[in-house]
Design a protein around this motif. Structure first.
Motif, mmCIF file in Angstrom:
data_model
loop_
_atom_site.group_PDB
_atom_site.id
_atom_site.type_symbol
_atom_site.label_atom_id
_atom_site.label_comp_id
_atom_site.label_asym_id
_atom_site.label_seq_id
_atom_site.Cartn_x
_atom_site.Cartn_y
_atom_site.Cartn_z
ATOM 1 N N LYS A 60 0.449 -1.158 -0.012
ATOM 2 C CA LYS A 60 0.309 0.387 0.279
ATOM 3 C C LYS A 60 0.761 0.992 0.471
ATOM 4 C CE LYS A 60 -3.974 -1.674 2.071
ATOM 5 N NZ LYS A 60 -4.728 -1.641 3.503
ATOM 6 N N ILE A 61 1.938 0.968 0.769
ATOM 7 C CA ILE A 61 2.810 2.758 0.606
ATOM 8 C C ILE A 61 3.934 2.401 -0.680
ATOM 9 C CG2 ILE A 61 4.689 3.650 2.343
ATOM 10 C CD1 ILE A 61 3.731 1.874 4.500
ATOM 11 N N ALA A 62 4.497 1.411 -0.972
ATOM 12 C CA ALA A 62 4.561 1.245 -2.221
ATOM 13 C C ALA A 62 3.752 2.538 -3.306
ATOM 14 C CB ALA A 62 5.423 0.123 -2.435
ATOM 15 N N GLU A 63 2.670 1.932 -3.454
ATOM 16 C CA GLU A 63 1.755 2.218 -4.238
ATOM 17 C C GLU A 63 1.589 3.942 -4.313
ATOM 18 O OE1 GLU A 63 -1.762 -0.497 -4.082
ATOM 19 O OE2 GLU A 63 -0.302 -2.009 -5.276
ATOM 20 N N HIS A 64 1.006 4.059 -3.033
ATOM 21 C CA HIS A 64 0.956 5.954 -2.506
ATOM 22 C C HIS A 64 2.160 6.139 -3.632
ATOM 23 C CE1 HIS A 64 -0.196 8.596 -0.847
ATOM 24 N NE2 HIS A 64 -0.044 9.280 0.002
#
Length: 66
Positions: A38-42
Motif C-alpha cells: 500500500k505504501i509503495a503504491e501510494h
C-alpha cells in the motif's frame, strides 16, 4: 527417473563461477506485505525500493547509536 546415469562425458566445474553473486528471496508475512505494498503504491515506487530505503535508514540509525 533412471536407476543409473552415465556421467563419464561430464565436465567438472563447467557451470562454476567463483565471482557469481546470489540474490535470496525474502518472503514477507501477508500483513506486512499488504502494508508495504500500500505504501509503495501510494509513493509510486517498487516494493523492493521501499524496503531497501527502510533498511538503509535502519542501518544508519543503528550505526549512529553504536
Amino acid at each position: 527417473m533412471k536407476s543409473e546415469y552415465d556421467f563419464s562425458q561430464g565436465e567438472q566445474g563447467k557451470f562454476y563461477h567463483p565471482d557469481a553473486t546470489f540474490h535470496y528471496p525474502i518472503y514477507l508475512e501477508p500483513d506486512v506485505e499488504e502494508f508495504v505494498t500500500k505504501i509503495a503504491e501510494h509513493k509510486k515506487i517498487e516494493v523492493q525500493a521501499l524496503v531497501n530505503e527502510w533498511l538503509r535508514n535502519n542501518i544508519k540509525l543503528i550505526q549512529s547509536i553504536e
